[in-house]
Structures are given as structure tokens and as C-alpha cells.
Motif scaffolding. Sequence first.
Motif, mmCIF file in Angstrom:
data_model
loop_
_atom_site.group_PDB
_atom_site.id
_atom_site.type_symbol
_atom_site.label_atom_id
_atom_site.label_comp_id
_atom_site.label_asym_id
_atom_site.label_seq_id
_atom_site.Cartn_x
_atom_site.Cartn_y
_atom_site.Cartn_z
ATOM 1 N N SER A 92 1.079 -1.203 -0.170
ATOM 2 C CA SER A 92 0.081 -0.042 0.005
ATOM 3 C C SER A 92 0.916 1.323 -0.029
ATOM 4 C CB SER A 92 -0.808 0.119 1.273
ATOM 5 O OG SER A 92 -0.096 0.158 2.333
ATOM 6 N N VAL A 93 0.398 2.246 -0.466
ATOM 7 C CA VAL A 93 1.223 3.622 -0.399
ATOM 8 C C VAL A 93 1.358 4.190 0.843
ATOM 9 C CG1 VAL A 93 0.997 6.018 -1.120
ATOM 10 C CG2 VAL A 93 0.194 4.174 -2.696
ATOM 11 N N GLU A 94 0.543 3.635 1.796
ATOM 12 C CA GLU A 94 0.566 4.262 3.408
ATOM 13 C C GLU A 94 2.035 3.197 3.717
ATOM 14 O OE1 GLU A 94 -1.832 4.046 7.484
ATOM 15 O OE2 GLU A 94 -2.361 2.365 5.942
ATOM 16 N N ARG A 95 2.003 1.829 3.402
ATOM 17 C CA ARG A 95 3.138 1.328 3.962
ATOM 18 C C ARG A 95 4.313 1.687 3.326
ATOM 19 N NH1 ARG A 95 5.769 -1.296 7.860
ATOM 20 N NH2 ARG A 95 6.994 -2.877 7.261
ATOM 21 N N ALA A 96 4.396 2.004 2.123
ATOM 22 C CA ALA A 96 5.722 2.409 1.513
ATOM 23 C C ALA A 96 6.293 3.792 1.981
ATOM 24 C CB ALA A 96 5.412 2.706 -0.048
ATOM 25 N N SER A 97 5.173 4.621 2.254
ATOM 26 C CA SER A 97 5.424 5.828 2.936
ATOM 27 C C SER A 97 5.962 5.828 4.405
ATOM 28 C CB SER A 97 4.208 6.785 3.185
ATOM 29 O OG SER A 97 3.741 7.274 1.691
ATOM 30 N N SER A 98 5.547 4.911 5.302
ATOM 31 C CA SER A 98 6.010 4.664 6.557
ATOM 32 C C SER A 98 7.375 4.135 6.494
ATOM 33 C CB SER A 98 5.089 3.368 7.117
ATOM 34 O OG SER A 98 5.604 3.112 8.421
ATOM 35 N N LEU A 99 7.739 3.158 5.586
ATOM 36 C CA LEU A 99 9.233 2.793 5.319
ATOM 37 C C LEU A 99 10.018 3.758 4.898
ATOM 38 C CD1 LEU A 99 8.621 -0.740 3.643
ATOM 39 C CD2 LEU A 99 9.281 -0.312 5.885
ATOM 40 N N PHE A 100 9.665 4.642 4.078
ATOM 41 C CA PHE A 100 10.421 5.879 3.699
ATOM 42 C C PHE A 100 10.620 6.696 4.654
ATOM 43 C CE2 PHE A 100 10.656 10.109 1.890
ATOM 44 C CZ PHE A 100 11.623 9.876 0.825
ATOM 45 N N GLU A 101 9.703 7.185 5.759
ATOM 46 C CA GLU A 101 9.715 7.772 6.785
ATOM 47 C C GLU A 101 10.922 7.215 7.673
ATOM 48 O OE1 GLU A 101 7.290 9.462 10.823
ATOM 49 O OE2 GLU A 101 6.303 8.532 8.867
ATOM 50 N N ARG A 102 10.907 5.745 7.854
ATOM 51 C CA ARG A 102 12.013 5.263 8.789
ATOM 52 C C ARG A 102 13.388 5.249 8.088
ATOM 53 N NH1 ARG A 102 7.773 0.416 9.950
ATOM 54 N NH2 ARG A 102 6.142 1.447 11.349
ATOM 55 N N TYR A 103 13.423 4.675 6.838
ATOM 56 C CA TYR A 103 14.677 4.705 6.526
ATOM 57 C C TYR A 103 15.126 5.341 5.114
ATOM 58 C CZ TYR A 103 13.156 0.508 8.812
ATOM 59 O OH TYR A 103 12.650 -0.272 9.816
ATOM 60 N N GLY A 104 14.269 6.284 4.719
ATOM 61 C CA GLY A 104 14.811 7.223 3.702
ATOM 62 C C GLY A 104 14.733 6.076 2.293
ATOM 63 N N THR A 105 15.859 6.483 1.493
ATOM 64 C CA THR A 105 15.698 5.605 0.256
ATOM 65 C C THR A 105 16.287 4.063 0.459
ATOM 66 O OG1 THR A 105 18.024 6.270 -0.132
ATOM 67 C CG2 THR A 105 16.174 7.570 -1.215
ATOM 68 N N SER A 106 16.775 3.816 1.718
ATOM 69 C CA SER A 106 17.021 2.569 1.886
ATOM 70 C C SER A 106 15.979 1.740 2.312
ATOM 71 C CB SER A 106 17.712 2.825 3.353
ATOM 72 O OG SER A 106 19.285 3.153 3.093
ATOM 73 N N ALA A 107 14.521 2.505 2.134
ATOM 74 C CA ALA A 107 13.375 1.812 2.493
ATOM 75 C C ALA A 107 13.019 0.450 1.356
ATOM 76 C CB ALA A 107 12.173 2.704 2.344
#
Length: 567
Positions: free
Chosen positions: A447-462
Motif C-alpha cells: 500500500s502507499v501508506e506502507r511504502a510511505s511509512s518505510l520511507f519515513e523510517r529509512y529514507g531511500t534505504s526503504a
Amino acid sequence: MNRNDTLAALRERPDIAVLVIGGGINGISVFRELALQGVDVVLAEKGDYCSGASAALSRMVHGGLRYLENGEFKLVREALAERDRLLKNAPHYVAPLPTTVPIFDTFSGIANGAVRFLGLTRRPSRRGALVIKAGLTLYDLFTSARRLMPTHRFRGRAETLGTWPAINPAIRSSATYYDAWVSRPERLGLEMLFDAMEASPAARVLNYAAVASAGAGLVLTDGLTGEALPIRPALIINATGGWIDLTNKAIGATAPRMMGGTKGSHLIVDNAELYDALGGHMVYYENEDGRICILFPYLGKVLIGSTDIRVDNPDEVRCEDDERRYILQSLAFVFPSIKIGEDQIVFSFSGVRPLPASDDSFTGRIPRDHFCEYVEANGHLPATLCMIGGKWTTFRSFGALAADMALARLGLARSRGTEDLAIGGGRNFPDDPETWCAALAERHGLSVERASSLFERYGTSAEQFAERSAMLSRSDYSPGEIRLIIEREQVECLADLFLRRTTIAISGGLSLALIDAVLAILAAHKGWDAARAATERAAFLSLLVHQHGIDLSNLSRTNDKRSALCA
């Protein structure tokens, strides 16, 4: 970060160029600087990386507005330059923070500030509009050549109360300027370790590894197994902050007292009224005793701090009851109508500011600058370079200073700088994060929500974590995500994971059910039996109570949306 490989390399070849003792942000910084020059360097940390003062910062990345009245203009210039570098090099964790100063007087502090600047008094006083205006004008002047954020502005009483209705009605005006904040400082330090080791195979790190003198040399002791390994560095860098004097004693370095740290404690509060009252700003205010305090939105909660108390033993610091009362009393001064219940304090933390030794009776006057001093070789002990002072914002420039001194001592030349070097998930940072997250979601079936959460936690390392998150439709941590952190990031206990590799604890997301679910994953990876797992659980719960003021009765055994580990 393979622990066994590092230990095997040290067994085979104990002779190294540089040993960095201390895995806080300054130790990590100088380690990275040396690794990037290809130096054979080992970092040893007696606890976990960024587990001491580097985990107890106010989460601000700032120039140090109040240091101007101490005459520390060079430090403020340097800190503002480093703040702006972090905004560019670590945009996944460091972001602009609008900061508002409530003002209750116009002329107050002018005379007292002048004599304090001249060193004729230590007594703090309330700062009026003219003093604050002068400081903010200098702040803007120091950054005029690289304007990244808006200049300051003043608001009158009516506009201030209209913008922040809950603020103390005795206010006369307010001033807003911009600094920055860091969301995940411990992960930022960890990413610097990854970057350093990726750049140089000669760079190695160990957590839970203590260094001490033993007979004719130094011994590195693995805190997990008890194995003692001889280690023979050509140069030692003591980057242990508030522990510098204790470390010098442990390794046999003959040196005068260098440190005189003070304790700073903070609270994390879950109060929706206070969160909304801030309007997305940090409020940078004076308590009635003249002590500077802060509060700002942090990961859905509110961070409030801090105290400034001399300490003798850095191993015994925690937020005491009188500090909690002091912090809440300071809040009552600036937002008198908002009441904080004890059950709304979801986390507390305390750390030691690594300040140079000083006999000043007023802790706010102790210099916040940094410098390095050599303790020359003594018998079988090589020269030791001690990193004294410093603040989180200036870790890069402090690490570069120490590295340059070490390179000169070793007869080596610098080949690479770090002023413009992106850190970890700040590399290739997108101009349009929403589009980047949508593409990540599409590639991995998220989901876009999940992808955004990973981006918030790890930046481009998501991208590295997305492959283990495809089954999720919401933003909680997944078992695959937790497993990847455990496998890659030298996690040795629950505290490493909940307090430093993630923000679960500090953001009030713990529950007993979540602790047990993560413990099962960690125990399976480590091969722990039931007795060992139970010991680990008990130790972590004790740590939460003693060090972070958490009431275990509030840690519900029922999974909820905040703290569930998704399957």
C-alpha cells in the motif's frame, strides 16, 4: 556488521592503526572520517551504539541561539553550517522546525546580558524582546550566504494569542525562527557505520566490547562471551564523552580531569490538547528561573525538556521525580491551562552532556564548544587523542577535526571530505517523496501508506525493507522488517531494537504483547532457550521501569493499532 568476522580478524591481527573507544555520535563520526581515508580503524563500544548521551539529546539540530550571550559566536556559526549540511545530507531524518519564542518583556535582560557576556555575573535573567531580536538578527546574518529557511519574524500579542490560544495570556509578543530536528538520531549514527564499512574493508566495529589495560598492553573484552583479545593500536581516540576520565583511567592513560558533564532529562507526553496547541512549532521558552526549556511535536507525541544538573557518575543518570516535576512546572508556566496526567508521560530519558571540566557555579555558562587534547604515550600505551565537549549538531566537524589530528600523527593525508557526503537513506533523496513512495509501493505490492511509512523510517534505504513487507496493508512494523534489522544491525538484546533501531519505545508504542512477539523472533535468531529468553525479558522490563519511568501496568497485553506486530 558481522560480529564473528570482526573478532576473528582481531584474533588474527591485533595490530591496528587506530582504536576508537566510544560508539556515540562523535566516536562514529571520527570512525567514519578515518574509514573514508582507508585507515585501518576499529571502533569499540562498551554498550550499544548511540546508547549513552547520543540517545538522550533533545532531538534538536540547531545553532545554539542561547550560546550567543556567552560569546560563543564561532560555535554558533559552525553549528549553523553543520545544521544546514545535515538538512542536505540526511533529509530523511533531519527536517526544518519552526521555533517560536514567547516574550513577556521588552527591555528585560539587556543590562544583565551585557555583564554576563563580560563574565561579571553568572545569574540568568529573563530575556526581553530587544535581546531576542538581537540574537535572531545574528542568527539570520550567520546564514545569509546559504539561506535554506525563512528569516525570523515577530508577532504582537493579539496575533500570538490568535495563533496559539492556549499560551500564557501574560505574553506580550513572540518571535518565530527556524532550526531543525532529527527524528531518528540513533539510526543516523548506525547508517554512518554502514557507510564507513562499505567504503573500507579495513574499518570494523564492535558493540558490547570494553577496552582496558592488562599487563603490558590493552585488552578488548567481548561483553557477550567474555573472550579477551589483545589489541595493539598505534593510536587511541577516546570518544567516550562523559566517560572520558573513566576511560583514561581504565586504559592507563595518565591525564588530568577533562570532563565536567551535566545531566539533561526529557519527557515524552501523549496529550492531544498540548500537541494541537503547538501548531507544529517548537516552543522555546524560559522557565521562571531563567532556564531555557523546549517542547515540540515528536512522532505524534510531545517532547518536553530539559534539566541541566551536574553529575559525578554518568552510569547512574536517569530522570528523577524532582526533574519530572520541574519539567511539568515549566510547561505550566507557558501553557497554564493544559494539565498533564502522570499516565500521559509515556517515556522519559536522561543523558550526560559531555562538557569540559569547569568550576562555574552556573551550568549554563559552561562552554559548549569542542576540542581535542593528546595524552602522550605512557609505557606500553600509545598516544591517546581525547575528544572533549561537543554537541550533537556538530558531530561531523568535530569528527573531521579529530581525524585530521590523527592523520597528522600517523603521517597520512586526507583524501576525501564529508561536507557534502549524503548519509545512508539520504542518498539519491527524491525531490518528490510522494511519487517515489508510490513507485516503491507498485514495485513491491505494498500500500502507499506502507511504502510511505518505510520511507519515513529509512529514507531511500526503504527499498531494502520493502521486500519483506509485501503482505502488509498498514504502517506497523512487520516480522520481516524486525528480522532484517536483527540480522543486519548487530542487535544483541531487546533494548537495542526497541530503544535504538526503532522508535517504538520512545513514541509510546510498547505493549507486553509486542515485546513478547519481538522476543520470540530475537530468541529464534540467537538460539536462546526459554530460560535465556525469560532472563532477557525481565532485564528489559526492569530497564524500562528504572531508566525510562514506564509503568508496566500500562503496557497492555492486548495488541492494538499502535503496537501490534503484523503477521
